[in-house]
Motif scaffolding. Sequence first.
Motif, PDB file in Angstrom:
ATOM      1  N   TYR A   1     -32.275 -26.910 -11.811  1.00  0.00           N
ATOM      2  CA  TYR A   1     -32.529 -25.870 -10.816  1.00  0.00           C
ATOM      3  C   TYR A   1     -31.431 -25.899  -9.758  1.00  0.00           C
ATOM      4  O   TYR A   1     -30.962 -26.964  -9.367  1.00  0.00           O
ATOM      5  CB  TYR A   1     -33.862 -26.123 -10.097  1.00  0.00           C
ATOM      6  N   PHE A   2     -31.051 -24.735  -9.280  1.00  0.00           N
ATOM      7  CA  PHE A   2     -30.213 -24.615  -8.087  1.00  0.00           C
ATOM      8  C   PHE A   2     -30.805 -23.471  -7.287  1.00  0.00           C
ATOM      9  O   PHE A   2     -30.897 -22.347  -7.774  1.00  0.00           O
ATOM     10  CB  PHE A   2     -28.750 -24.315  -8.423  1.00  0.00           C
ATOM     11  N   PHE A   3     -31.260 -23.766  -6.067  1.00  0.00           N
ATOM     12  CA  PHE A   3     -31.931 -22.734  -5.281  1.00  0.00           C
ATOM     13  C   PHE A   3     -31.746 -22.954  -3.789  1.00  0.00           C
ATOM     14  O   PHE A   3     -31.458 -24.053  -3.335  1.00  0.00           O
ATOM     15  CB  PHE A   3     -33.426 -22.667  -5.623  1.00  0.00           C
ATOM     16  N   ASP A   4     -31.913 -21.865  -3.067  1.00  0.00           N
ATOM     17  CA  ASP A   4     -31.925 -21.873  -1.610  1.00  0.00           C
ATOM     18  C   ASP A   4     -33.222 -22.563  -1.181  1.00  0.00           C
ATOM     19  O   ASP A   4     -34.301 -22.210  -1.650  1.00  0.00           O
ATOM     20  CB  ASP A   4     -31.890 -20.424  -1.119  1.00  0.00           C
TER      21      ASP A   4
ATOM     22  N   ASP B   1     -34.925 -22.317   1.365  1.00  0.00           N
ATOM     23  CA  ASP B   1     -35.858 -21.386   1.990  1.00  0.00           C
ATOM     24  C   ASP B   1     -36.523 -20.451   0.979  1.00  0.00           C
ATOM     25  O   ASP B   1     -37.445 -19.721   1.333  1.00  0.00           O
ATOM     26  CB  ASP B   1     -35.141 -20.548   3.053  1.00  0.00           C
ATOM     27  N   LYS B   2     -36.041 -20.457  -0.259  1.00  0.00           N
ATOM     28  CA  LYS B   2     -36.586 -19.561  -1.296  1.00  0.00           C
ATOM     29  C   LYS B   2     -36.830 -20.341  -2.583  1.00  0.00           C
ATOM     30  O   LYS B   2     -36.426 -19.919  -3.667  1.00  0.00           O
ATOM     31  CB  LYS B   2     -35.605 -18.414  -1.557  1.00  0.00           C
ATOM     32  N   ALA B   3     -37.523 -21.457  -2.473  1.00  0.00           N
ATOM     33  CA  ALA B   3     -37.767 -22.307  -3.639  1.00  0.00           C
ATOM     34  C   ALA B   3     -38.608 -21.571  -4.680  1.00  0.00           C
ATOM     35  O   ALA B   3     -39.535 -20.843  -4.329  1.00  0.00           O
ATOM     36  CB  ALA B   3     -38.488 -23.587  -3.206  1.00  0.00           C
ATOM     37  N   PRO B   4     -38.282 -21.746  -5.958  1.00  0.00           N
ATOM     38  CA  PRO B   4     -39.087 -21.129  -7.011  1.00  0.00           C
ATOM     39  C   PRO B   4     -40.539 -21.613  -6.934  1.00  0.00           C
ATOM     40  O   PRO B   4     -40.796 -22.747  -6.531  1.00  0.00           O
ATOM     41  CB  PRO B   4     -38.428 -21.614  -8.302  1.00  0.00           C
TER      42      PRO B   4
ATOM     43  N   ILE C   1     -41.755 -25.107  -8.325  1.00  0.00           N
ATOM     44  CA  ILE C   1     -41.322 -26.372  -7.723  1.00  0.00           C
ATOM     45  C   ILE C   1     -42.499 -26.998  -6.989  1.00  0.00           C
ATOM     46  O   ILE C   1     -43.151 -26.382  -6.161  1.00  0.00           O
ATOM     47  CB  ILE C   1     -40.145 -26.158  -6.746  1.00  0.00           C
TER      48      ILE C   1
ATOM     49  N   PHE D   1     -29.317 -25.916   0.259  1.00  0.00           N
ATOM     50  CA  PHE D   1     -29.538 -25.594  -1.147  1.00  0.00           C
ATOM     51  C   PHE D   1     -29.914 -26.871  -1.880  1.00  0.00           C
ATOM     52  O   PHE D   1     -29.566 -27.968  -1.434  1.00  0.00           O
ATOM     53  CB  PHE D   1     -28.270 -24.998  -1.771  1.00  0.00           C
TER      54      PHE D   1
ATOM     55  N   LEU E   1     -29.920 -28.775  -5.689  1.00  0.00           N
ATOM     56  CA  LEU E   1     -29.546 -28.874  -7.091  1.00  0.00           C
ATOM     57  C   LEU E   1     -30.386 -30.008  -7.653  1.00  0.00           C
ATOM     58  O   LEU E   1     -30.252 -31.154  -7.217  1.00  0.00           O
ATOM     59  CB  LEU E   1     -28.055 -29.187  -7.242  1.00  0.00           C
TER      60      LEU E   1
END
Length: 121
Positions: A59-62, A64-67, A70, A98, A100
């Motif tokens: 996963y790589f995500f912001d 503040d906008k986690a999938p 998670i 972010f 990773l």
Amino acid sequence: MDDDKKECVAYRFSQPEHQIDLMDGGTLALSLIPTLTQYDHLIVIDTVNASGVDVSEVYFFDFDKAPPEIDWQGSAYEVEMLQTLIMMELVGDRPKTFVLGVTPTVLEPMHLGLTPKIYAA
């Protein structure tokens, strides 16, 4: 440069407009706050728990906008990095963050080293 920042940084890559510092934060979560607040951007590289996905999902995500899959519960840390980042946000000191991460294998019995699936990820 601040002495705390010097002690934590393992590698530094610089050019005239930008600089990237790499450090191993280990399990120091709360102790890293004075160092992390000095940055504009932060990438946390770690394992992440996610429900309903295979081991070795990357996963790589912001932050503040986690999938939605998670799951921030469960970690090897006494104080989780998540809690540290939330504390930093509460006082307005968290850099743009972010994540990773790779979903880990639950090892039983304890095994040192990477499993083949995690190594491949």
